[in-house]
Design a protein around this motif. Structure first.
Motif, PDB file in Angstrom:
ATOM      1  N   GLY A 165       0.810  -1.205   0.000  1.00 14.74           N
ATOM      2  CA  GLY A 165       0.000   0.000   0.000  1.00 14.74           C
ATOM      3  C   GLY A 165       0.847   1.261   0.000  1.00 14.74           C
ATOM      4  O   GLY A 165       0.506   2.250  -0.661  1.00 14.74           O
ATOM      5  N   ASP A 166       1.961   1.237   0.723  1.00 10.90           N
ATOM      6  CA  ASP A 166       2.878   2.387   0.729  1.00 10.90           C
ATOM      7  C   ASP A 166       3.380   2.681  -0.683  1.00 10.90           C
ATOM      8  O   ASP A 166       3.429   3.841  -1.111  1.00 10.90           O
ATOM      9  CB  ASP A 166       4.072   2.118   1.653  1.00 10.90           C
ATOM     10  CG  ASP A 166       3.681   2.004   3.117  1.00 10.90           C
ATOM     11  OD1 ASP A 166       2.603   2.505   3.495  1.00 10.90           O
ATOM     12  OD2 ASP A 166       4.474   1.411   3.879  1.00 10.90           O
ATOM     13  N   LEU A 167       3.749   1.636  -1.409  1.00  6.48           N
ATOM     14  CA  LEU A 167       4.247   1.811  -2.772  1.00  6.48           C
ATOM     15  C   LEU A 167       3.165   2.368  -3.685  1.00  6.48           C
ATOM     16  O   LEU A 167       3.408   3.288  -4.480  1.00  6.48           O
ATOM     17  CB  LEU A 167       4.758   0.486  -3.328  1.00  6.48           C
ATOM     18  CG  LEU A 167       6.067  -0.053  -2.754  1.00  6.48           C
ATOM     19  CD1 LEU A 167       6.331  -1.458  -3.276  1.00  6.48           C
ATOM     20  CD2 LEU A 167       7.228   0.860  -3.099  1.00  6.48           C
ATOM     21  N   ARG A 168       1.978   1.819  -3.580  1.00  4.53           N
ATOM     22  CA  ARG A 168       0.886   2.264  -4.449  1.00  4.53           C
ATOM     23  C   ARG A 168       0.549   3.735  -4.231  1.00  4.53           C
ATOM     24  O   ARG A 168       0.204   4.444  -5.172  1.00  4.53           O
ATOM     25  CB  ARG A 168      -0.357   1.403  -4.202  1.00  4.53           C
ATOM     26  CG  ARG A 168      -0.268  -0.004  -4.762  1.00  4.53           C
ATOM     27  CD  ARG A 168      -1.418  -0.833  -4.280  1.00  4.53           C
ATOM     28  NE  ARG A 168      -1.495  -2.137  -4.941  1.00  4.53           N
ATOM     29  CZ  ARG A 168      -2.171  -3.172  -4.471  1.00  4.53           C
ATOM     30  NH1 ARG A 168      -2.843  -3.061  -3.331  1.00  4.53           N
ATOM     31  NH2 ARG A 168      -2.191  -4.314  -5.138  1.00  4.53           N
ATOM     32  N   MET A 170       2.684   6.069  -3.149  1.00  4.62           N
ATOM     33  CA  MET A 170       3.823   6.936  -3.376  1.00  4.62           C
ATOM     34  C   MET A 170       4.284   6.978  -4.833  1.00  4.62           C
ATOM     35  O   MET A 170       4.600   8.045  -5.378  1.00  4.62           O
ATOM     36  CB  MET A 170       4.979   6.474  -2.486  1.00  4.62           C
ATOM     37  CG  MET A 170       6.257   7.255  -2.592  1.00  4.62           C
ATOM     38  SD  MET A 170       7.446   6.678  -1.357  1.00  4.62           S
ATOM     39  CE  MET A 170       7.552   4.923  -1.778  1.00  4.62           C
ATOM     40  N   LEU A 171       4.340   5.825  -5.489  1.00  4.96           N
ATOM     41  CA  LEU A 171       4.994   5.725  -6.793  1.00  4.96           C
ATOM     42  C   LEU A 171       4.447   6.681  -7.853  1.00  4.96           C
ATOM     43  O   LEU A 171       5.227   7.261  -8.621  1.00  4.96           O
ATOM     44  CB  LEU A 171       4.920   4.285  -7.309  1.00  4.96           C
ATOM     45  CG  LEU A 171       5.770   3.248  -6.581  1.00  4.96           C
ATOM     46  CD1 LEU A 171       5.549   1.860  -7.187  1.00  4.96           C
ATOM     47  CD2 LEU A 171       7.250   3.608  -6.633  1.00  4.96           C
ATOM     48  N   PRO A 172       3.122   6.894  -7.970  1.00  5.16           N
ATOM     49  CA  PRO A 172       2.640   7.756  -9.048  1.00  5.16           C
ATOM     50  C   PRO A 172       3.143   9.188  -8.972  1.00  5.16           C
ATOM     51  O   PRO A 172       3.154   9.888  -9.993  1.00  5.16           O
ATOM     52  CB  PRO A 172       1.108   7.705  -8.885  1.00  5.16           C
ATOM     53  CG  PRO A 172       0.841   6.431  -8.170  1.00  5.16           C
ATOM     54  CD  PRO A 172       1.999   6.270  -7.232  1.00  5.16           C
ATOM     55  N   ALA A 173       3.573   9.646  -7.804  1.00  9.01           N
ATOM     56  CA  ALA A 173       3.971  11.046  -7.625  1.00  9.01           C
ATOM     57  C   ALA A 173       5.464  11.271  -7.826  1.00  9.01           C
ATOM     58  O   ALA A 173       5.915  12.415  -7.750  1.00  9.01           O
ATOM     59  CB  ALA A 173       3.571  11.523  -6.225  1.00  9.01           C
ATOM     60  N   LEU A 174       6.223  10.215  -8.095  1.00  9.23           N
ATOM     61  CA  LEU A 174       7.682  10.335  -8.135  1.00  9.23           C
ATOM     62  C   LEU A 174       8.207  10.426  -9.558  1.00  9.23           C
ATOM     63  O   LEU A 174       7.584   9.929 -10.498  1.00  9.23           O
ATOM     64  CB  LEU A 174       8.314   9.127  -7.432  1.00  9.23           C
ATOM     65  CG  LEU A 174       7.902   8.910  -5.982  1.00  9.23           C
ATOM     66  CD1 LEU A 174       8.602   7.678  -5.426  1.00  9.23           C
ATOM     67  CD2 LEU A 174       8.197  10.136  -5.138  1.00  9.23           C
ATOM     68  N   PRO A 175       9.394  11.038  -9.749  1.00  8.98           N
ATOM     69  CA  PRO A 175      10.023  11.059 -11.074  1.00  8.98           C
ATOM     70  C   PRO A 175      10.360   9.639 -11.527  1.00  8.98           C
ATOM     71  O   PRO A 175      10.585   8.746 -10.707  1.00  8.98           O
ATOM     72  CB  PRO A 175      11.299  11.885 -10.850  1.00  8.98           C
ATOM     73  CG  PRO A 175      11.090  12.619  -9.567  1.00  8.98           C
ATOM     74  CD  PRO A 175      10.187  11.758  -8.732  1.00  8.98           C
ATOM     75  N   ARG A 184      13.279  -1.270  -8.192  1.00  4.41           N
ATOM     76  CA  ARG A 184      14.401  -2.189  -8.359  1.00  4.41           C
ATOM     77  C   ARG A 184      14.847  -2.741  -6.999  1.00  4.41           C
ATOM     78  O   ARG A 184      15.072  -3.951  -6.846  1.00  4.41           O
ATOM     79  CB  ARG A 184      15.557  -1.476  -9.078  1.00  4.41           C
ATOM     80  CG  ARG A 184      16.682  -2.419  -9.511  1.00  4.41           C
ATOM     81  CD  ARG A 184      17.736  -1.680 -10.311  1.00  4.41           C
ATOM     82  NE  ARG A 184      17.260  -1.333 -11.640  1.00  4.41           N
ATOM     83  CZ  ARG A 184      17.040  -0.099 -12.077  1.00  4.41           C
ATOM     84  NH1 ARG A 184      17.273   0.931 -11.272  1.00  4.41           N
ATOM     85  NH2 ARG A 184      16.620   0.135 -13.292  1.00  4.41           N
ATOM     86  N   GLY A 185      14.966  -1.856  -6.018  1.00  3.85           N
ATOM     87  CA  GLY A 185      15.341  -2.304  -4.684  1.00  3.85           C
ATOM     88  C   GLY A 185      14.303  -3.217  -4.072  1.00  3.85           C
ATOM     89  O   GLY A 185      14.633  -4.197  -3.394  1.00  3.85           O
ATOM     90  N   THR A 186      13.028  -2.920  -4.301  1.00  2.00           N
ATOM     91  CA  THR A 186      11.950  -3.751  -3.773  1.00  2.00           C
ATOM     92  C   THR A 186      11.977  -5.145  -4.390  1.00  2.00           C
ATOM     93  O   THR A 186      11.822  -6.155  -3.689  1.00  2.00           O
ATOM     94  CB  THR A 186      10.592  -3.085  -4.054  1.00  2.00           C
ATOM     95  OG1 THR A 186      10.560  -1.791  -3.434  1.00  2.00           O
ATOM     96  CG2 THR A 186       9.438  -3.925  -3.511  1.00  2.00           C
ATOM     97  N   LEU A 198       5.653  -6.766  -8.903  1.00  2.00           N
ATOM     98  CA  LEU A 198       5.673  -5.635  -9.835  1.00  2.00           C
ATOM     99  C   LEU A 198       4.259  -5.320 -10.320  1.00  2.00           C
ATOM    100  O   LEU A 198       3.863  -4.149 -10.372  1.00  2.00           O
ATOM    101  CB  LEU A 198       6.587  -5.951 -11.017  1.00  2.00           C
ATOM    102  CG  LEU A 198       6.754  -4.852 -12.062  1.00  2.00           C
ATOM    103  CD1 LEU A 198       7.299  -3.579 -11.424  1.00  2.00           C
ATOM    104  CD2 LEU A 198       7.675  -5.318 -13.184  1.00  2.00           C
ATOM    105  N   ALA A 199       3.498  -6.342 -10.657  1.00  7.39           N
ATOM    106  CA  ALA A 199       2.129  -6.120 -11.119  1.00  7.39           C
ATOM    107  C   ALA A 199       1.272  -5.496 -10.024  1.00  7.39           C
ATOM    108  O   ALA A 199       0.490  -4.568 -10.266  1.00  7.39           O
ATOM    109  CB  ALA A 199       1.514  -7.443 -11.585  1.00  7.39           C
ATOM    110  N   ALA A 200       1.428  -5.968  -8.790  1.00  9.14           N
ATOM    111  CA  ALA A 200       0.601  -5.475  -7.687  1.00  9.14           C
ATOM    112  C   ALA A 200       0.963  -4.052  -7.293  1.00  9.14           C
ATOM    113  O   ALA A 200       0.096  -3.250  -6.937  1.00  9.14           O
ATOM    114  CB  ALA A 200       0.737  -6.402  -6.481  1.00  9.14           C
ATOM    115  N   ALA A 201       2.250  -3.719  -7.362  1.00  9.03           N
ATOM    116  CA  ALA A 201       2.698  -2.408  -6.896  1.00  9.03           C
ATOM    117  C   ALA A 201       2.396  -1.298  -7.881  1.00  9.03           C
ATOM    118  O   ALA A 201       2.411  -0.115  -7.504  1.00  9.03           O
ATOM    119  CB  ALA A 201       4.205  -2.445  -6.623  1.00  9.03           C
ATOM    120  N   THR A 202       2.114  -1.655  -9.129  1.00 11.03           N
ATOM    121  CA  THR A 202       1.957  -0.629 -10.170  1.00 11.03           C
ATOM    122  C   THR A 202       0.507  -0.383 -10.551  1.00 11.03           C
ATOM    123  O   THR A 202       0.241   0.275 -11.554  1.00 11.03           O
ATOM    124  CB  THR A 202       2.759  -1.026 -11.426  1.00 11.03           C
ATOM    125  OG1 THR A 202       2.324  -2.310 -11.902  1.00 11.03           O
ATOM    126  CG2 THR A 202       4.251  -1.099 -11.123  1.00 11.03           C
TER     127      THR A 202
END
Length: 229
Positions: A165-168, A170-175, A184-186, A198-202
């Motif tokens: 949930g943290d990734l979901r 945060m990720l859309p707002a980042l460069p 990559r680290g995850t 990868l599918a779940a986080a994106t």
């Protein structure tokens, strides 16, 4: 190596979602079906998230801050008290919205919109304080190893579902480059679950963001980026 920043990425995600919520609440047609209840629950979910975030800061960051820069810690304590009062007002109006008579809904919706924007205006000041006063104080008085330990402790406290949930959020707002470095680290930390993770986080990325992320992950690695959420 870039400095360890405990606030930057998560704050970018919070700003994006607060602005989106305000825009969509203001434009929503809440006169049909369960729309009023849906908008009210979105506001309540946001204040729950912001309170949880404040608890995380108190537990994992501000303990160190109080040891090294107590005046900065006192300022943040006062900020959290002030913000909680604004959260409470927003919660009260959100809970009342679904039961509002139809003829009073337009004004109740706008009142909720104003309460949300009061929260946002105060919260932006709070984020700026953490980013321009608190984080520089920690850079000055705490070692990189101590700041890294804060990240390690926070990550260890999160269940797999919470981390996802943290990734979901945060990720859309980042460069793109930072987004790719974080993913990559995850993925490197869970090599047996790469495809599913990868599918779940994106799921919250736009099609263009998702396509760019897959391209970046397939490309040779660039020099180290700040990849800590």
């Amino acid at each position: 190596m870039p400095k360890i920043d405990l606030y930057r990425n998560v704050h970018m995600g919070q700003r994006a979602r607060l602005f989106t919520l305000a825009t969509e609440l203001g434009a929503a047609d809440i006169t049909h079906g369960a729309a009023a209840a849906e908008q009210a629950e979105r506001c309540l979910a946001m204040t729950r998230e912001l309170r949880e975030h404040a608890d995380h800061e108190d537990t994992f960051i501000h303990r160190l801050l109080r040891e090294r820069a107590p005046e900065a810690a006192d300022a943040l304590d006062a900020e959290h008290i002030r913000l909680d009062a604004a959260f409470t007002t927003l919660d009260e109006q959100a809970r009342a919205l679904p039961a509002t008579p139809a003829e009073a809904l337009p004004e109740a919706q706008h009142a909720l919109y104003l309460a949300l924007n009061e929260v946002i205006s105060g919260y932006l000041v709070h984020l700026h304080l953490e980013e321009t006063v608190t984080m520089p104080a920690l850079w000055q008085y705490a070692a990189d190893a101590e700041l890294g330990a804060v990240f390690t402790a926070f990550r260890a406290s999160r269940s797999p579902e919470e981390a996802l949930g943290d990734l979901r959020r945060m990720l859309p707002a980042l460069p793109p480059a930072v987004r790719a470095a974080i993913m990559r680290g995850t993925l490197e930390a869970a090599p047996d679950e790469e495809a599913d993770l990868l599918a779940a986080a994106t799921t919250t990325l736009s099609p263009g963001q998702r396509r760019r992320l897959y391209e970046d992950l397939a490309a040779p690695q660039t020099p180290a980026l700040e990849a800590r959420p």
